[in-house]
Design an enzyme around this catalytic site. Structure first.
Site, PDB file in Angstrom:
ATOM      1  CG  HIS A  36       6.202  -2.802   5.960  1.00  0.00           C
ATOM      2  ND1 HIS A  36       6.646  -1.729   5.224  1.00  0.00           N
ATOM      3  CD2 HIS A  36       5.252  -3.410   5.202  1.00  0.00           C
ATOM      4  CE1 HIS A  36       5.986  -1.687   4.063  1.00  0.00           C
ATOM      5  NE2 HIS A  36       5.144  -2.704   4.024  1.00  0.00           N
ATOM      6  CG  LEU A  70      -2.044  -1.082   1.156  1.00  0.00           C
ATOM      7  CD1 LEU A  70      -2.863  -1.062   2.434  1.00  0.00           C
ATOM      8  CD2 LEU A  70      -2.938  -0.916  -0.068  1.00  0.00           C
TER       9      LEU A  70
HETATM   10 CO    CO Z   1       3.842  -3.204   2.574  1.00  0.00          CO
END
Ligand code: CO
Length: 147
Positions: free
Chosen positions: A134, A89
């Site tokens: 992440h 995203l």
């Molecule tokens: Co991601």
């Protein structure tokens, strides 16, 4: 609940190593609720705290079989290998081929600080690896076959 802004590639916050989440309070619950709403609205299968500008180790995932909230997740075990296109995203419209384990086993805490174990195969394994990356400032393009 409230939708949060998703940080995009180029923002330093995506490249930081996140810190352990030590409190399991209303503020965490609200943020997790907001992250789930943001993920669903963006039609993603996962969202990590740094993607909403928070440098803490938690994420939400839903690959279609229900919402998972992971606080301080750690991968304990991996098996096999899969290759497939992956997106994020924070990098809208960009998809690249990434090699991931076919199976992963993760230990984490839930929103109340209870210890949990989550296992995933296929897309769920991919999402678990992607979101946990992440938390260490690692993006899927770092692992892309096209580099
Ligand atoms: Co991601």
């Amino acid at each position: 609940m409230a939708k949060r802004n998703i940080v995009k590639l180029g923002d330093d916050v995506l490249r930081k190593v996140c810190r352990t989440q030590l409190t399991f309070d209303e503020r965490l619950h609200q943020t997790l609720d907001d992250m789930a709403e943001t993920m669903y609205e963006a039609e993603g299968v996962g969202l990590a705290a740094p993607q909403v500008g928070i440098l803490r180790r938690y994420c939400v995932i839903d690959v279609g079989d229900g919402l998972i909230e992971l606080v301080n997740p750690v991968i304990d075990e991996t098996k096999g290998e899969q290759e497939g296109d992956e997106g994020c995203l924070s990098l809208p419209g960009r998809y690249e081929c990434v090699k991931r384990p076919m199976y992963v086993k993760v230990h984490a805490q839930d929103r109340n600080g209870n210890n949990i174990i989550v296992e995933g195969e296929g897309l769920k394994a991919r999402a678990l690896c992607h979101e946990i990356d992440h938390l260490d400032g690692v993006l899927f393009i770092d692992k892309s076959e096209k580099i």
